[in-house]
Design a protein around this motif. Structure first.
Motif, mmCIF file in Angstrom:
data_model
loop_
_atom_site.group_PDB
_atom_site.id
_atom_site.type_symbol
_atom_site.label_atom_id
_atom_site.label_comp_id
_atom_site.label_asym_id
_atom_site.label_seq_id
_atom_site.Cartn_x
_atom_site.Cartn_y
_atom_site.Cartn_z
ATOM 1 N N ALA A 93 3.811 -3.989 -6.942
ATOM 2 C CA ALA A 93 3.870 -2.622 -6.402
ATOM 3 C C ALA A 93 4.858 -1.837 -7.250
ATOM 4 O O ALA A 93 5.926 -2.343 -7.579
ATOM 5 C CB ALA A 93 4.314 -2.653 -4.956
ATOM 6 N N PHE A 94 4.482 -0.619 -7.623
ATOM 7 C CA PHE A 94 5.366 0.200 -8.461
ATOM 8 C C PHE A 94 6.012 1.331 -7.655
ATOM 9 O O PHE A 94 6.831 2.067 -8.160
ATOM 10 C CB PHE A 94 4.575 0.788 -9.636
ATOM 11 C CG PHE A 94 3.870 -0.272 -10.438
ATOM 12 C CD1 PHE A 94 4.581 -1.031 -11.355
ATOM 13 C CD2 PHE A 94 2.526 -0.545 -10.255
ATOM 14 C CE1 PHE A 94 3.953 -2.023 -12.080
ATOM 15 C CE2 PHE A 94 1.883 -1.533 -10.974
ATOM 16 C CZ PHE A 94 2.608 -2.282 -11.889
ATOM 17 N N GLY A 95 5.600 1.470 -6.405
ATOM 18 C CA GLY A 95 6.151 2.509 -5.542
ATOM 19 C C GLY A 95 6.574 1.910 -4.214
ATOM 20 O O GLY A 95 6.759 0.693 -4.108
ATOM 21 N N PRO A 96 6.722 2.754 -3.191
ATOM 22 C CA PRO A 96 7.216 2.250 -1.903
ATOM 23 C C PRO A 96 6.194 1.426 -1.104
ATOM 24 O O PRO A 96 6.569 0.825 -0.091
ATOM 25 C CB PRO A 96 7.564 3.534 -1.146
ATOM 26 C CG PRO A 96 6.742 4.595 -1.776
ATOM 27 C CD PRO A 96 6.556 4.215 -3.197
ATOM 28 N N GLY A 97 4.947 1.387 -1.540
ATOM 29 C CA GLY A 97 3.933 0.624 -0.796
ATOM 30 C C GLY A 97 4.129 -0.878 -0.928
ATOM 31 O O GLY A 97 4.916 -1.354 -1.745
ATOM 32 N N GLU A 98 3.386 -1.617 -0.092
ATOM 33 C CA GLU A 98 3.456 -3.085 -0.181
ATOM 34 C C GLU A 98 2.651 -3.560 -1.379
ATOM 35 O O GLU A 98 1.801 -2.829 -1.898
ATOM 36 C CB GLU A 98 2.840 -3.701 1.082
ATOM 37 C CG GLU A 98 3.776 -3.699 2.266
ATOM 38 C CD GLU A 98 3.132 -4.404 3.452
ATOM 39 O OE1 GLU A 98 2.541 -5.490 3.269
ATOM 40 O OE2 GLU A 98 3.210 -3.845 4.559
ATOM 41 N N VAL A 99 2.897 -4.799 -1.783
ATOM 42 C CA VAL A 99 2.094 -5.390 -2.851
ATOM 43 C C VAL A 99 0.629 -5.357 -2.390
ATOM 44 O O VAL A 99 0.313 -5.868 -1.309
ATOM 45 C CB VAL A 99 2.549 -6.845 -3.114
ATOM 46 C CG1 VAL A 99 1.550 -7.588 -3.970
ATOM 47 C CG2 VAL A 99 3.928 -6.846 -3.741
ATOM 48 N N PRO A 100 -0.266 -4.710 -3.153
ATOM 49 C CA PRO A 100 -1.633 -4.501 -2.662
ATOM 50 C C PRO A 100 -2.339 -5.773 -2.181
ATOM 51 O O PRO A 100 -3.000 -5.762 -1.143
ATOM 52 C CB PRO A 100 -2.348 -3.881 -3.857
ATOM 53 C CG PRO A 100 -1.275 -3.149 -4.569
ATOM 54 C CD PRO A 100 -0.049 -4.002 -4.422
ATOM 55 N N PHE A 101 -2.170 -6.889 -2.911
ATOM 56 C CA PHE A 101 -2.876 -8.101 -2.478
ATOM 57 C C PHE A 101 -2.337 -8.595 -1.132
ATOM 58 O O PHE A 101 -3.117 -8.968 -0.250
ATOM 59 C CB PHE A 101 -2.769 -9.198 -3.534
ATOM 60 C CG PHE A 101 -3.466 -10.457 -3.113
ATOM 61 C CD1 PHE A 101 -4.842 -10.489 -2.975
ATOM 62 C CD2 PHE A 101 -2.740 -11.604 -2.790
ATOM 63 C CE1 PHE A 101 -5.498 -11.633 -2.543
ATOM 64 C CE2 PHE A 101 -3.388 -12.754 -2.359
ATOM 65 C CZ PHE A 101 -4.768 -12.770 -2.243
ATOM 66 N N ASP A 102 -1.018 -8.570 -0.966
ATOM 67 C CA ASP A 102 -0.434 -9.000 0.314
ATOM 68 C C ASP A 102 -0.936 -8.113 1.447
ATOM 69 O O ASP A 102 -1.225 -8.581 2.547
ATOM 70 C CB ASP A 102 1.101 -8.927 0.261
ATOM 71 C CG ASP A 102 1.677 -9.899 -0.757
ATOM 72 O OD1 ASP A 102 0.913 -10.785 -1.214
ATOM 73 O OD2 ASP A 102 2.858 -9.761 -1.112
ATOM 74 N N PHE A 103 -1.037 -6.814 1.146
ATOM 75 C CA PHE A 103 -1.482 -5.867 2.167
ATOM 76 C C PHE A 103 -2.929 -6.168 2.576
ATOM 77 O O PHE A 103 -3.258 -6.192 3.768
ATOM 78 C CB PHE A 103 -1.359 -4.434 1.631
ATOM 79 C CG PHE A 103 -1.542 -3.390 2.685
ATOM 80 C CD1 PHE A 103 -0.467 -2.959 3.452
ATOM 81 C CD2 PHE A 103 -2.800 -2.844 2.935
ATOM 82 C CE1 PHE A 103 -0.639 -2.000 4.447
ATOM 83 C CE2 PHE A 103 -2.981 -1.892 3.918
ATOM 84 C CZ PHE A 103 -1.898 -1.466 4.685
#
Lengths: 303, 434
Positions: free
Chosen positions: B54-64
């Motif tokens: 993740a490069f921003g405040p979001g969660e790691v896309p795969f974990d999400f």
């Protein structure tokens, strides 16, 4: 007694065949089966599928397409040039390294042998990445050295000019190849009788004379075999090109193998890609056959 | 001698045992997988390692995605098969799987230029009517991944190319706006160079790479050319195309771009701009996200991003890129894969992509979300380029066309042939693909 010996001989023969089975299995699965499959594919029009049972049979059209293509002759020319340069440098440097490792003071012998072996242990793709940085015209050590030594005004564009790119690929290839040749040749050097060297020294022969008149003739079978292996490898050069130049600039360093790979995996044209692979196989096999016939028959171990 | 025979016999039996144990292992593993499939289903996503970052405040896309799927479909496990970072390596791996009718990955990342090729080869399950969430996407996003009326993938990230410029240096030289025309760009370069002789005027990725095709596509339109003529035939050898390639060569010959650009990929090309040593850089919108980060960039607060300039008779364009997720037609768990796809297409997952990776996502109304706006303060700069967005050259065999363009354009840039000869060769070889 005789029957028992015969039985024993038969048992040994059976056991010998048994020993060969694992090797035959591996060769069959990893070499002959893919080759037969490629040869089969090369007679069908196969794009985006390898289902040859449902593909149109095109006879030798794929071979005609390959032999009529500019890319084939271009990559053949590059591969031939590369092989000539790489094998000549490979064996010469390998011989220098082997001689150094053989004649050096025993204290440094192990160290030098380790240094020779290290490039051999580095995978080609990683090696290509290392050289890509070394040849980088901005931060690469090769360009910087040339400038500091006063041999160039500015760092040359090693990977952006066709002739320099060919030289760069050869250099990167030889860096590892020379160590492989050196290992071969070190074994050959060990077989040169010391008495012969001593005798020629007493007869007044100098270092160069001893090398060309004693060492080289005795080592000739090893040199020829090393040459055969290195030629075969150079004709199939792939990973160092993919990692270093990607076949560029333009198509300047596209080899037979890298272009076959493109046809297979970038263009998904398995029919033409297979024809390409079969042509390369036949070319390498014929060259190797001629090489063996021309040189190896001279030596005792070929009966 | 006897010892040798014993050793050889022992080695023989060990090698045979090893061979058998390998085949035994694979059989028992597949048996275990079969028995598992009755209880839980595993859906494997094939994408590069960026899905785990993740490069921003979001969660790691795969974990999400894993968490979302677990919450909505408890019997479905999601796994990741990490694929090569470079798109060519990823494409080749997918091509090998598809040819082998292999279900190693059930869902895979599809790059925009592959759509026609993969669609014609039948390498993606048509998604029309299969995903309720797809209704919430803006049409241009879905059209990018549509072939012959079949929706092949759901977009999750997109990009556009443009011209990065040094706002501070242009302003000091008396220019308030970025260049709209090629002539303006040349004028700006010469004025700024008078004040700052050490500055590198223009950096761009001229190495033999896919991005070279994108760059040429940009200049082709800037000089008034197009991919196809009125009859629908390739027009890479038009006078405008030759002029565009001549312009690229002139940048090198006149010293406006360093000779090294001929070997640079995208990352190598923008390095000088990020270090504050270049006036203009051509790249995609990736840099927008972090160019104001003072730890990574020497030009924080001093840059702008605009569509590339064009000749008065030409057209300013931004070349699109981006990925969508597609379903493997040879998946062993197609229904479970579609359920996971619907989760990926859902608002929450798309929002997380926007928070973790930044623009561009095509979910309707996503950029009106205050959280997304806060995480993407630079989104406006990218959105300004969207009206200029065009695709790469159309081709059923895009990878082959791209390879031809890379070879011939790079040959011309490196002086192995003239622009005209190179582009005639492109057109001749490209026509052979139709």
């Amino acid at each position: 007694m005789r029957q028992s010996r015969l039985r024993q001989g038969k048992t040994y023969r059976n056991r010998d065949w048994g020993f060969l089975i694992p090797a035959f299995l591996c060769l069959g699965v990893f070499y002959y089966y893919p080759f037969i499959q490629s040869a089969l594919y090369s007679f069908f029009r196969l794009e985006y599928t390898t289902d040859w049972l449902h593909a149109p049979f095109v006879g030798v059209q794929n071979y005609v397409a390959v032999l009529g293509s500019y890319e084939f002759w271009h990559s053949l020319r590059f591969t031939a040039l590369f092989t000539l340069g790489a094998v000549a440098l490979d064996l010469s440097l390998g011989m220098l390294l082997a001689l150094s490792a053989y004649w050096i003071h025993p204290f440094f012998k192990t160290l030098l042998r380790i240094i020779i072996i290290i490039p051999w242990a580095i995978p080609r793709v990683i090696q290509a990445s290392i050289w890509r940085w070394m040849f980088n015209s901005d931060v690469g050590i090769v360009g910087t050295l040339l400038v500091r030594l006063g041999l160039a005004e500015s760092p040359p564009l090693f990977l952006g000019e066709p002739a320099l790119a060919l030289m760069s690929v050869v250099m990167a290839y030889v860096w590892k190849g020379a160590s492989i040749s050196a290992v071969f040749l070190m074994a050959g050097l060990a077989s040169v009788p010391r008495e012969l060297q001593e005798a020629s020294r007493i007869d007044g022969a100098g270092g160069l004379r001893r090398f060309f008149s004693v060492t080289v003739p005795v080592m000739a079978p090893t040199i020829v075999i090393a040459g055969l292996f290195r030629t075969r490898d150079a004709l199939r050069v792939f990973d160092v090109i993919i990692g270093l130049t990607g076949g560029g600039p333009g198509m300047a360093t596209e080899s037979l193998s890298t272009y076959a790979y493109r046809i297979y995996f970038d263009f998904n044209n398995y029919g033409i890609g297979s024809a390409y692979a079969v042509i390369i196989f036949i070319g390498v096999a014929v060259l190797s056959g001629l090489y063996i016939k021309r040189f190896l028959e001279r030596f005792e171990f070929v009966k | 001698m006897k010892n040798n025979k014993v050793m050889i016999t022992l080695l023989y039996f060990v090698s045979v045992l090893v061979l058998f144990s390998f085949s035994g292992c694979s059989q028992s593993e597949s048996a275990a997988a079969d028995s598992d499939s009755n209880q839980d289903e595993t859906v494997t996503i094939g994408y590069n390692r960026f899905l785990t970052q993740a490069f921003g405040p979001g969660e790691v896309p795969f974990d999400f995605i894993q968490a979302q799927v677990k919450a909505t479909h408890p019997n479905i496990q999601v796994e990741l098969n990490i694929m090569p970072d470079d798109t060519a390596g990823m494409r080749n791996a997918i091509a090998v799987w598809m040819n082998g009718r292999d279900g190693t990955v059930d869902i895979y990342g599809m790059d925009t230029p592959w759509v026609t090729e993969f669609g014609s080869a039948g390498w993606a399950v048509p998604l029309n009517g299969e995903l309720p969430e797809a209704e919430n996407f803006v049409q241009p996003g879905l059209e990018t991944f549509t072939y012959d009326g079949r929706l092949l993938a759901i977009p999750f990230w997109g990009s556009v190319t443009g011209l990065y410029y040094r706002k501070d240096l242009l302003s000091e030289a008396g220019f308030d706006e970025p260049p709209a025309t090629i002539e303006e760009m040349r004028e700006m370069i010469s004025t700024v160079r008078e004040q700052k002789p050490g500055i590198t005027p223009f950096v761009w990725p001229g190495g033999k790479n896919e991005v070279l095709v994108m760059l040429f596509s940009d200049f082709l339109h800037a000089f008034g050319g197009s991919y196809l003529d009125e009859k629908g035939q390739y027009a890479f050898n038009s006078p405008e195309a030759v002029e565009a390639l001549e312009f690229m060569r002139s940048l090198l010959e006149e010293g406006l771009s360093p000779e090294e650009v001929k070997t640079w990929n995208q990352q190598e090309a923008y390095r000088l701009f990020v270090e504050g040593q270049a006036l203009f850089a051509w790249s995609n919108n990736d840099l927008v996200l972090w160019l104001d980060d003072q730890e990574r960039s020497q030009v924080a607060g001093k840059w702008g991003f605009a569509p590339s300039p064009a000749r008065p008779e030409g057209r300013r364009v931004s070349i699109t890129g981006g990925f969508g997720f597609a379903v493997n037609p040879y998946s062993d768990v197609p229904e479970a894969a579609l359920k996971v796809m619907n989760v990926i297409a859902g608002r929450e997952t798309q929002k997380n992509f926007a928070l973790a990776w930044g623009p561009i996502q095509y979910y309707r109304g996503l950029y009106k979300d205050p959280e997304v706006q806060q995480a993407n303060p630079k989104a406006e700069r990218i959105n300004a380029l969207l009206p200029y967005a065009i695709s790469r050259p159309p081709a059923v065999r895009y990878s082959q066309l791209s390879s031809i363009l890379q070879q011939e354009l790079h040959s011309a840039l490196t002086g192995q042939q003239s622009s005209l000869v190179a582009l005639e060769a492109v057109n001749r070889r490209a026509e052979g693909l139709q």
